[in-house]
Design an enzyme around this catalytic site. Structure first.
Site: not given
Length: 332
Positions: A72, A139, A161
């Protein structure tokens, strides 16, 4: 912390020698994966990660969006950008000049490891010219973030997620981006899934990535906001208000009465972003086409791609690694 406006330089040879000495596995780029600080990184991107880690100087006013890929990220970038800078860029439908209408979210909210990777050999980017508050993304796992981020009062927003949906989204992403650069990659969904379950994928293992930020959010809730993609889908407006308050720019009662929250939610929806011409062509990040960031975005879509036995295996891993720490996901 004082910032150095002069460009800094890496010992490029040292980084190359370090990377060459680390364990390797095949991955979806022909460069493969490299194990660094207990996480697997694309060997192609790892120099930028190390440079970012060594040289980034955080400001107390910075906001950092973090995720494991395909959780997301693009959506959260658009929401956070629109909320944080709404005083400069009116999100009203009447404003045809809003940056999101002519720039991909990744061009507006830069991945820091990509910024550091994209510099001339040995040089790092000068980010001192960015006005406060700066909004960036990464990330990189929590423990591997630059020390300046840990020491500063900057805000970190993490989105995760359901791993069942993540692995499917990752596989589709892998299948469509840079197909010609996958000579060293996985040959099938089953092989890709097996490696994911072993923790061998970009920025994996997924459980350690999630738990690093989950624990930090519990220990330092003023520093780290932990979001679930599924909750953001279920109540986008409510969570957008939560994100804005966390960033220090809460919506006023007048803004809420005037529908500003709903305007941002609508403008940043997957369906809206996907139809914009700017998101159908071009590359905001050199390795990936902008259109590859927009697929379905559905919750529970994994049931259409993963066999019951594969799903059971991944559910067991989630139960063993995440549940003991109170991190669970609703399984459809």
């Amino acid at each position: 912390m004082a910032e150095n406006s002069e460009p800094s330089y890496d010992d490029q040879q040292e980084i190359e020698e370090l990377i060459s000495s680390l364990p390797k596995r095949k991955g979806w780029h022909s460069s493969g994966l490299t194990l660094y600080q207990n996480f697997w990184y694309s060997s192609k991107f790892l120099p930028g990660v190390i440079s970012f880690q060594r040289h980034f100087l955080a400001r107390d006013s910075d906001v950092l969006i973090v995720s494991k890929p395909k959780s997301g990220t693009t959506w959260l970038k658009s929401l956070a950008f629109s909320a944080l800078y709404r005083a400069q860029f009116n999100p009203s439908e009447a404003n045809a000049n809003h940056p999101l209408l002519y720039s991909n979210p990744h061009a507006l909210v830069h991945f820091l490891e990509q910024k550091y990777r994209g510099q001339p050999a040995g040089q790092v980017p000068d980010l001192t010219g960015f006005a406060n508050p700066r909004l960036f993304a990464t990330h990189v796992p929590y423990d591997s973030l630059p020390e300046s981020i840990h020491r500063s009062h900057c805000k970190v927003i993490y989105i995760c997620r359901n791993p069942l949906d993540v692995v499917v989204s990752l596989w589709h992403f892998v299948a469509q981006v840079d197909a010609g650069d996958r000579a060293g990659g996985w040959s099938s969904m089953e092989e890709f899934f097996d490696n994911f379950c072993q923790g061998i994928d970009g920025y994996g293992p997924f459980w350690d990535h999630m738990l690093g930020y989950w624990k930090a959010s519990q220990e330092r809730p003023e520093k780290v906001l932990f979001l679930k993609y599924e909750d953001l889908k279920e109540d986008t407006a409510g969570n957008l208000k939560r994100i804005s308050e966390f960033m220090g720019v809460p919506f006023s009662e007048e803004e809420e009465r005037n529908g500003v929250v709903e305007e941002i939610v609508k403008m940043c929806s997957l369906s809206s972003l996907k139809e914009l011409e700017v998101n159908k062509t071009g590359r905001s990040i050199s390795s990936f086409e902008d259109k590859s960031y927009f697929r379905k975005g559905e919750v529970g879509d994994w049931v259409n791609y993963i066999s019951p036995s594969m799903a059971e295996r991944l559910k067991n891993i989630m139960e063993e690694t995440l549940s003991p720490f109170g991190l669970t996901f609703r399984i459809n």
